[in-house]
Scaffold this motif. Structure first.
Motif, PDB file in Angstrom:
ATOM      1  N   GLY A  86      -3.807  11.936 -20.495  1.00  0.00           N
ATOM      2  CA  GLY A  86      -4.021  11.146 -19.286  1.00  0.00           C
ATOM      3  C   GLY A  86      -4.326  11.977 -18.068  1.00  0.00           C
ATOM      4  N   LEU A  87      -4.431  11.287 -16.955  1.00  0.00           N
ATOM      5  CA  LEU A  87      -4.827  11.866 -15.675  1.00  0.00           C
ATOM      6  C   LEU A  87      -3.633  12.037 -14.765  1.00  0.00           C
ATOM      7  CD1 LEU A  87      -7.249  12.617 -13.749  1.00  0.00           C
ATOM      8  CD2 LEU A  87      -7.174  10.211 -12.999  1.00  0.00           C
ATOM      9  N   GLY A  88      -3.574  13.187 -14.076  1.00  0.00           N
ATOM     10  CA  GLY A  88      -2.545  13.427 -13.082  1.00  0.00           C
ATOM     11  C   GLY A  88      -3.146  13.464 -11.686  1.00  0.00           C
ATOM     12  N   LEU A  89      -2.478  12.806 -10.745  1.00  0.00           N
ATOM     13  CA  LEU A  89      -2.918  12.801  -9.344  1.00  0.00           C
ATOM     14  C   LEU A  89      -2.064  13.795  -8.583  1.00  0.00           C
ATOM     15  CD1 LEU A  89      -2.701   8.907  -8.784  1.00  0.00           C
ATOM     16  CD2 LEU A  89      -4.389  10.176 -10.137  1.00  0.00           C
ATOM     17  N   VAL A  90      -2.676  14.773  -7.942  1.00  0.00           N
ATOM     18  CA  VAL A  90      -1.957  15.768  -7.164  1.00  0.00           C
ATOM     19  C   VAL A  90      -1.950  15.334  -5.700  1.00  0.00           C
ATOM     20  CG1 VAL A  90      -1.785  18.191  -6.526  1.00  0.00           C
ATOM     21  CG2 VAL A  90      -2.723  17.553  -8.756  1.00  0.00           C
ATOM     22  N   ILE A  91      -0.764  15.106  -5.164  1.00  0.00           N
ATOM     23  CA  ILE A  91      -0.636  14.613  -3.794  1.00  0.00           C
ATOM     24  C   ILE A  91      -0.935  15.741  -2.806  1.00  0.00           C
ATOM     25  CG2 ILE A  91       0.895  13.456  -2.154  1.00  0.00           C
ATOM     26  CD1 ILE A  91       0.098  11.851  -4.709  1.00  0.00           C
ATOM     27  N   GLY A  92      -1.746  15.440  -1.799  1.00  0.00           N
ATOM     28  CA  GLY A  92      -2.165  16.459  -0.841  1.00  0.00           C
ATOM     29  C   GLY A  92      -1.419  16.452   0.468  1.00  0.00           C
ATOM     30  N   ARG A  93      -0.832  15.313   0.831  1.00  0.00           N
ATOM     31  CA  ARG A  93      -0.045  15.224   2.063  1.00  0.00           C
ATOM     32  C   ARG A  93       1.007  14.148   1.893  1.00  0.00           C
ATOM     33  NH1 ARG A  93      -3.278  11.517   5.975  1.00  0.00           N
ATOM     34  NH2 ARG A  93      -5.104  10.883   4.779  1.00  0.00           N
ATOM     35  N   THR A  94       2.017  14.193   2.739  1.00  0.00           N
ATOM     36  CA  THR A  94       3.118  13.250   2.614  1.00  0.00           C
ATOM     37  C   THR A  94       2.581  11.823   2.523  1.00  0.00           C
ATOM     38  OG1 THR A  94       4.561  14.729   3.870  1.00  0.00           O
ATOM     39  CG2 THR A  94       5.250  12.433   3.659  1.00  0.00           C
ATOM     40  N   ALA A  95       2.968  11.130   1.466  1.00  0.00           N
ATOM     41  CA  ALA A  95       2.424   9.796   1.194  1.00  0.00           C
ATOM     42  C   ALA A  95       3.539   8.763   1.254  1.00  0.00           C
ATOM     43  CB  ALA A  95       1.749   9.769  -0.180  1.00  0.00           C
ATOM     44  N   CYS A  96       3.489   7.908   2.259  1.00  0.00           N
ATOM     45  CA  CYS A  96       4.470   6.842   2.443  1.00  0.00           C
ATOM     46  C   CYS A  96       3.735   5.596   2.913  1.00  0.00           C
ATOM     47  CB  CYS A  96       5.533   7.264   3.463  1.00  0.00           C
ATOM     48  SG  CYS A  96       6.782   6.009   3.800  1.00  0.00           S
ATOM     49  N   ARG A  97       3.893   4.515   2.172  1.00  0.00           N
ATOM     50  CA  ARG A  97       3.214   3.253   2.477  1.00  0.00           C
ATOM     51  C   ARG A  97       1.708   3.466   2.696  1.00  0.00           C
ATOM     52  NH1 ARG A  97       6.865  -0.653   2.891  1.00  0.00           N
ATOM     53  NH2 ARG A  97       9.025  -0.106   3.405  1.00  0.00           N
ATOM     54  N   VAL A  98       1.115   4.086   1.710  1.00  0.00           N
ATOM     55  CA  VAL A  98      -0.317   4.380   1.757  1.00  0.00           C
ATOM     56  C   VAL A  98      -1.112   3.108   1.475  1.00  0.00           C
ATOM     57  CG1 VAL A  98      -2.151   5.632   0.559  1.00  0.00           C
ATOM     58  CG2 VAL A  98       0.011   6.773   1.068  1.00  0.00           C
ATOM     59  N   PRO A  99      -2.097   2.775   2.296  1.00  0.00           N
ATOM     60  CA  PRO A  99      -2.922   1.592   2.013  1.00  0.00           C
ATOM     61  C   PRO A  99      -3.862   1.848   0.840  1.00  0.00           C
ATOM     62  CG  PRO A  99      -3.736   2.722   3.966  1.00  0.00           C
ATOM     63  CD  PRO A  99      -2.455   3.412   3.585  1.00  0.00           C
ATOM     64  N   ALA A 100      -4.009   0.859  -0.010  1.00  0.00           N
ATOM     65  CA  ALA A 100      -4.849   1.013  -1.199  1.00  0.00           C
ATOM     66  C   ALA A 100      -6.291   1.355  -0.837  1.00  0.00           C
ATOM     67  CB  ALA A 100      -4.797  -0.261  -2.040  1.00  0.00           C
ATOM     68  N   ALA A 101      -6.774   0.798   0.264  1.00  0.00           N
ATOM     69  CA  ALA A 101      -8.175   0.989   0.641  1.00  0.00           C
ATOM     70  C   ALA A 101      -8.507   2.450   0.920  1.00  0.00           C
ATOM     71  CB  ALA A 101      -8.505   0.136   1.865  1.00  0.00           C
ATOM     72  N   THR A 189       8.542   7.933  -1.170  1.00  0.00           N
ATOM     73  CA  THR A 189       7.646   8.888  -0.534  1.00  0.00           C
ATOM     74  C   THR A 189       7.320  10.018  -1.488  1.00  0.00           C
ATOM     75  OG1 THR A 189       8.539   8.398   1.659  1.00  0.00           O
ATOM     76  CG2 THR A 189       7.357  10.474   1.410  1.00  0.00           C
ATOM     77  N   LEU A 190       6.046  10.340  -1.599  1.00  0.00           N
ATOM     78  CA  LEU A 190       5.587  11.471  -2.394  1.00  0.00           C
ATOM     79  C   LEU A 190       5.245  12.627  -1.458  1.00  0.00           C
ATOM     80  CD1 LEU A 190       3.274   9.630  -4.958  1.00  0.00           C
ATOM     81  CD2 LEU A 190       5.666  10.299  -5.236  1.00  0.00           C
ATOM     82  N   GLN A 191       5.553  13.834  -1.904  1.00  0.00           N
ATOM     83  CA  GLN A 191       5.359  15.020  -1.080  1.00  0.00           C
ATOM     84  C   GLN A 191       4.150  15.826  -1.560  1.00  0.00           C
ATOM     85  OE1 GLN A 191       7.087  15.451   1.606  1.00  0.00           O
ATOM     86  NE2 GLN A 191       8.610  13.833   1.207  1.00  0.00           N
ATOM     87  N   PRO A 192       3.584  16.667  -0.691  1.00  0.00           N
ATOM     88  CA  PRO A 192       2.470  17.524  -1.112  1.00  0.00           C
ATOM     89  C   PRO A 192       2.838  18.352  -2.333  1.00  0.00           C
ATOM     90  CG  PRO A 192       2.713  17.605   1.269  1.00  0.00           C
ATOM     91  CD  PRO A 192       3.902  16.837   0.742  1.00  0.00           C
ATOM     92  N   GLY A 193       1.954  18.375  -3.304  1.00  0.00           N
ATOM     93  CA  GLY A 193       2.196  19.118  -4.532  1.00  0.00           C
ATOM     94  C   GLY A 193       2.840  18.306  -5.631  1.00  0.00           C
ATOM     95  N   ASP A 194       3.381  17.125  -5.308  1.00  0.00           N
ATOM     96  CA  ASP A 194       3.907  16.234  -6.345  1.00  0.00           C
ATOM     97  C   ASP A 194       2.757  15.745  -7.218  1.00  0.00           C
ATOM     98  OD1 ASP A 194       6.361  16.546  -5.150  1.00  0.00           O
ATOM     99  OD2 ASP A 194       6.529  14.475  -4.446  1.00  0.00           O
ATOM    100  N   VAL A 195       3.071  15.415  -8.465  1.00  0.00           N
ATOM    101  CA  VAL A 195       2.069  14.894  -9.397  1.00  0.00           C
ATOM    102  C   VAL A 195       2.506  13.518  -9.865  1.00  0.00           C
ATOM    103  CG1 VAL A 195       0.935  15.209 -11.633  1.00  0.00           C
ATOM    104  CG2 VAL A 195       1.353  17.187 -10.155  1.00  0.00           C
ATOM    105  N   LEU A 196       1.579  12.574  -9.826  1.00  0.00           N
ATOM    106  CA  LEU A 196       1.810  11.219 -10.325  1.00  0.00           C
ATOM    107  C   LEU A 196       0.859  10.992 -11.491  1.00  0.00           C
ATOM    108  CD1 LEU A 196       3.059   8.361 -10.091  1.00  0.00           C
ATOM    109  CD2 LEU A 196       1.263   7.824  -8.419  1.00  0.00           C
ATOM    110  N   LEU A 197       1.415  10.765 -12.690  1.00  0.00           N
ATOM    111  CA  LEU A 197       0.596  10.538 -13.870  1.00  0.00           C
ATOM    112  C   LEU A 197       0.236   9.069 -13.988  1.00  0.00           C
ATOM    113  CD1 LEU A 197       2.465  12.767 -16.504  1.00  0.00           C
ATOM    114  CD2 LEU A 197       0.673  13.414 -14.872  1.00  0.00           C
ATOM    115  N   LEU A 198      -1.020   8.809 -14.331  1.00  0.00           N
ATOM    116  CA  LEU A 198      -1.528   7.437 -14.410  1.00  0.00           C
ATOM    117  C   LEU A 198      -0.879   6.648 -15.535  1.00  0.00           C
ATOM    118  CD1 LEU A 198      -3.624   5.525 -13.105  1.00  0.00           C
ATOM    119  CD2 LEU A 198      -5.304   6.402 -14.745  1.00  0.00           C
ATOM    120  N   GLY A 199      -0.316   7.345 -16.538  1.00  0.00           N
ATOM    121  CA  GLY A 199       0.359   6.649 -17.630  1.00  0.00           C
ATOM    122  C   GLY A 199      -0.365   6.834 -18.951  1.00  0.00           C
ATOM    123  N   ILE A 200       0.414   6.817 -20.038  1.00  0.00           N
ATOM    124  CA  ILE A 200      -0.170   7.045 -21.355  1.00  0.00           C
ATOM    125  C   ILE A 200      -0.827   5.768 -21.878  1.00  0.00           C
ATOM    126  CG2 ILE A 200       1.574   8.804 -21.851  1.00  0.00           C
ATOM    127  CD1 ILE A 200       2.874   6.827 -23.774  1.00  0.00           C
TER     128      ILE A 200
END
Length: 232
Positions: A86-101, A189-200
């Motif tokens: 699967g795909l991993g998303l690498v967070i680039g900056r502090t992410a809190c209540r990020v709008p989908a758009a 809240t996700l921090q810079p450098g955190d990884v969020l996997l899209l799921g198997i």
């Protein structure tokens, strides 16, 4: 090649940023609609009594992280592991209540992951011991987000011992990349450098000890690992 039993000495580096991956990895469970459908009437039983309305996440502890080329130990008594290309998303900056758009603006890069586990009969209540084992979450090198035109339109293949045994896609998820990031950051809240996997994927195949695995995602990269049987 030694079996991976700890966090890699160096996590995959983002060569377009001044920081490394944080070592914090989250994986989205039940993000393939076929997994939700497979739960059947169980989702309406206590304690939940309804299908999940928000993302279901699991934390991949640091001991589970491995790198490209590492050997992964298969516990004694286990015939195979469930792969998780699967795909991993690498967070680039502090992410809190990020709008989908505009959620993609918070992603610094993408990487290939192989979210391994002992075979799980149901994702309704997966046991920690089946997922949080040493080396069970190998991560490939990251590429800049700008190098990926559409993270929801990436092909993925898994080869075992050189033969392609599975082909998939990042599309068709319960939540695509932007919506997943928006919904997750609505409650944490996700921090810079955190990884969020899209799921198997629901149909991820099994791999046996001794087999060499290659997850290939054109435009993102390739991840090579070998399964090694652990002594009893």
């Amino acid at each position: 090649m030694p079996v991976s039993t700890n966090l890699p000495a160096t996590l995959p580096r983002l060569d377009f940023a001044p920081w490394r991956l944080s070592g914090v990895v989250y994986t989205a469970l039940l993000n393939d609609p076929r997994q939700v459908a497979a739960l059947g009437d169980a989702v309406h039983q206590p304690p939940y009594k309804a299908p999940p309305a928000h993302p279901v996440l699991a934390v991949r502890p640091r001991n589970t992280l491995a790198g490209d080329g590492d050997a992964i130990g298969v516990p004694a008594g286990a015939d195979a592991l469930r792969t998780g290309p699967g795909l991993g998303l690498v967070i680039g900056r502090t992410a809190c209540r990020v709008p989908a758009a505009s959620a993609l603006d918070w992603i610094a890069g993408y990487l290939v992951a192989n979210d391994l586990s002992l075979p799980i009969s149901s994702h309704y209540r997966p046991a920690v011991r089946q997922m949080a084992r040493d080396g069970f979450c190998p991560l490939g090198p990251a590429v800049p987000a700008g190098a990926v035109a559409d993270p929801d339109a990436l092909a993925i293949t898994l080869a075992l011992d050189g033969a392609v045994v599975w082909q998939g896609h990042t599309s068709g998820r319960v939540r695509g990349v932007a919506q997943l990031l928006a919904d997750v950051t609505d409650f944490m809240t996700l921090q810079p450098g955190d990884v969020l996997l899209l799921g198997i994927p629901a149909d991820a195949p099994l791999a046996a000890p001794g087999q060499a695995m290659v997850v290939d995602m054109p435009g993102v990269g390739r991840l090579h690992n070998t399964l090694v049987a652990e002594a009893a």
